[in-house]
Design a protein around this motif. Structure first.
Motif, PDB file in Angstrom:
ATOM      1  N   PHE A  80       1.083   9.049  64.639  1.00  0.00           N
ATOM      2  CA  PHE A  80       0.065   8.862  63.200  1.00  0.00           C
ATOM      3  C   PHE A  80      -1.207   9.731  64.604  1.00  0.00           C
ATOM      4  O   PHE A  80      -1.582   9.059  65.413  1.00  0.00           O
ATOM      5  CB  PHE A  80      -0.469   7.806  62.387  1.00  0.00           C
ATOM      6  CG  PHE A  80       1.201   7.498  61.736  1.00  0.00           C
ATOM      7  CD1 PHE A  80       0.722   7.873  60.940  1.00  0.00           C
ATOM      8  CD2 PHE A  80       1.859   6.533  62.647  1.00  0.00           C
ATOM      9  CE1 PHE A  80       2.186   7.681  59.690  1.00  0.00           C
ATOM     10  CE2 PHE A  80       2.627   6.624  61.424  1.00  0.00           C
ATOM     11  CZ  PHE A  80       3.047   6.862  60.760  1.00  0.00           C
ATOM     12  N   HIS A  82      -4.489  10.229  64.559  1.00  0.00           N
ATOM     13  CA  HIS A  82      -6.187  10.574  64.050  1.00  0.00           C
ATOM     14  C   HIS A  82      -7.106  11.742  64.384  1.00  0.00           C
ATOM     15  O   HIS A  82      -7.733  11.680  65.276  1.00  0.00           O
ATOM     16  CB  HIS A  82      -6.646   9.209  64.273  1.00  0.00           C
ATOM     17  CG  HIS A  82      -6.097   8.347  63.333  1.00  0.00           C
ATOM     18  ND1 HIS A  82      -4.968   7.534  64.269  1.00  0.00           N
ATOM     19  CD2 HIS A  82      -6.138   7.035  62.376  1.00  0.00           C
ATOM     20  CE1 HIS A  82      -4.553   6.489  62.862  1.00  0.00           C
ATOM     21  NE2 HIS A  82      -5.266   6.867  62.736  1.00  0.00           N
ATOM     22  N   GLU A 108       2.974  14.981  56.582  1.00  0.00           N
ATOM     23  CA  GLU A 108       2.413  14.754  56.115  1.00  0.00           C
ATOM     24  C   GLU A 108       0.336  15.030  56.913  1.00  0.00           C
ATOM     25  O   GLU A 108       0.675  14.958  57.752  1.00  0.00           O
ATOM     26  CB  GLU A 108       2.043  13.548  55.531  1.00  0.00           C
ATOM     27  CG  GLU A 108       2.870  13.257  54.921  1.00  0.00           C
ATOM     28  CD  GLU A 108       3.937  11.901  54.895  1.00  0.00           C
ATOM     29  OE1 GLU A 108       3.181  10.500  54.778  1.00  0.00           O
ATOM     30  OE2 GLU A 108       4.384  11.210  54.795  1.00  0.00           O
ATOM     31  N   CYS A 109      -0.567  14.876  55.778  1.00  0.00           N
ATOM     32  CA  CYS A 109      -1.733  15.260  56.251  1.00  0.00           C
ATOM     33  C   CYS A 109      -2.483  14.747  54.577  1.00  0.00           C
ATOM     34  O   CYS A 109      -2.462  15.187  54.298  1.00  0.00           O
ATOM     35  CB  CYS A 109      -2.060  16.752  56.173  1.00  0.00           C
ATOM     36  SG  CYS A 109      -3.783  16.923  56.712  1.00  0.00           S
ATOM     37  N   VAL A 119      -6.191  12.153  59.302  1.00  0.00           N
ATOM     38  CA  VAL A 119      -4.761  11.650  59.345  1.00  0.00           C
ATOM     39  C   VAL A 119      -3.152  12.542  59.548  1.00  0.00           C
ATOM     40  O   VAL A 119      -3.035  12.446  58.293  1.00  0.00           O
ATOM     41  CB  VAL A 119      -4.301   9.942  58.939  1.00  0.00           C
ATOM     42  CG1 VAL A 119      -3.094   8.906  60.065  1.00  0.00           C
ATOM     43  CG2 VAL A 119      -5.740   8.951  59.274  1.00  0.00           C
ATOM     44  N   LYS A 121       0.764  12.748  60.243  1.00  0.00           N
ATOM     45  CA  LYS A 121       2.347  12.431  60.194  1.00  0.00           C
ATOM     46  C   LYS A 121       3.331  13.348  60.795  1.00  0.00           C
ATOM     47  O   LYS A 121       3.161  14.165  60.056  1.00  0.00           O
ATOM     48  CB  LYS A 121       3.006  11.034  59.536  1.00  0.00           C
ATOM     49  CG  LYS A 121       4.121  10.788  59.345  1.00  0.00           C
ATOM     50  CD  LYS A 121       4.994  10.294  58.429  1.00  0.00           C
ATOM     51  CE  LYS A 121       6.439   9.807  58.748  1.00  0.00           C
ATOM     52  NZ  LYS A 121       6.849   9.157  57.652  1.00  0.00           N
ATOM     53  N   SER A 149      -3.776   8.846  68.688  1.00  0.00           N
ATOM     54  CA  SER A 149      -2.198   9.095  68.650  1.00  0.00           C
ATOM     55  C   SER A 149      -1.437   7.682  68.519  1.00  0.00           C
ATOM     56  O   SER A 149      -2.216   7.096  69.531  1.00  0.00           O
ATOM     57  CB  SER A 149      -2.066  10.354  69.088  1.00  0.00           C
ATOM     58  OG  SER A 149      -1.726  10.078  70.684  1.00  0.00           O
ATOM     59  N   SER A 150      -1.312   7.356  68.044  1.00  0.00           N
ATOM     60  CA  SER A 150      -0.473   6.188  67.761  1.00  0.00           C
ATOM     61  C   SER A 150       0.872   6.446  67.413  1.00  0.00           C
ATOM     62  O   SER A 150       1.276   7.191  66.109  1.00  0.00           O
ATOM     63  CB  SER A 150      -0.667   5.066  66.716  1.00  0.00           C
ATOM     64  OG  SER A 150      -2.314   4.724  66.361  1.00  0.00           O
ATOM     65  N   CYS A 152       4.842   5.654  66.904  1.00  0.00           N
ATOM     66  CA  CYS A 152       5.241   4.320  66.165  1.00  0.00           C
ATOM     67  C   CYS A 152       6.279   4.261  66.984  1.00  0.00           C
ATOM     68  O   CYS A 152       7.423   4.949  67.174  1.00  0.00           O
ATOM     69  CB  CYS A 152       6.149   5.387  65.097  1.00  0.00           C
ATOM     70  SG  CYS A 152       7.245   4.397  63.345  1.00  0.00           S
ATOM     71  N   CYS A 158       9.935   3.126  54.596  1.00  0.00           N
ATOM     72  CA  CYS A 158       9.373   4.512  54.602  1.00  0.00           C
ATOM     73  C   CYS A 158      10.236   4.928  52.945  1.00  0.00           C
ATOM     74  O   CYS A 158      11.022   4.887  53.535  1.00  0.00           O
ATOM     75  CB  CYS A 158       9.869   5.728  55.829  1.00  0.00           C
ATOM     76  SG  CYS A 158       9.841   7.777  55.680  1.00  0.00           S
TER      77      CYS A 158
END
Length: 167
Positions: A80, A82, A108-109, A119, A121, A149-150, A152, A158
């Motif tokens: 994810f 940011h 995804e945005c 954010v 994905k 960034s994070s 996962c 999901c």
């Protein structure tokens, strides 16, 4: 056959339990035949076909797709991202949005409130590929000021299945 969607205001639909059954079954089994769908909804095939077509025409069914297994396809990293945009660069936003929409790694945005502006994905083959994507692609997009960034560690839930309420 693709039919044009009628523009109807959100929540202006009068959905009954049967419509909800049809939509719920399609969310779970997108490849269901009309006969299977009719059985799940408790309708004749002809009635079910008419209702199904109506739901499509109303734009409640946005499309049909196959859900692929990213890991089995070698995309083992989900992150994810940011993104903070430079202040005062509103002219860059449409260009940024178009470019992000064309990046295949971005699943995804979202434009968001808070400390960051967007954010994303993102999927990548590995951490090196993610690093390259961040440094050589995202950081170079117009107006981008900061990226955090994070990664996962584990997917808990999901889904694209929407909660349906019956009319």
């Amino acid at each position: 056959m693709h039919r044009p969607k009628r523009e109807i205001p959100l929540h202006a639909f009068d959905l009954d339990r049967i419509d909800c059954r049809i939509l719920a079954h399609l969310q779970a089994q997108g490849r269901a035949s009309n006969l299977e769908l009719a059985e799940a909804a408790g309708l004749s095939p002809a009635q079910c076909h008419r209702r199904h077509r109506r739901l499509e025409e109303l734009g409640l069914i946005a499309g049909y797709h196959a859900q692929l297994d990213a890991r089995r396809l070698g995309l083992t990293v989900v992150a994810f991202i940011h993104i903070g945009m430079e202040k005062g660069h509103l002219r860059d936003l449409p260009s940024f949005q178009r470019l992000v929409a064309d990046l295949p790694q971005v699943l995804e945005c979202y434009s968001v409130t808070g400390d960051f502006d967007y954010v994303l994905k993102v999927v990548a083959q590995d951490l090196k590929a993610l690093s390259t994507f961040l440094m050589e692609t995202l950081m170079r997009l117009p107006g981008v000021n900061s990226v955090r960034s994070s990664v996962c560690l584990d997917e808990i839930k999901c889904t694209a299945t929407l909660p349906l309420t019956q009319g």
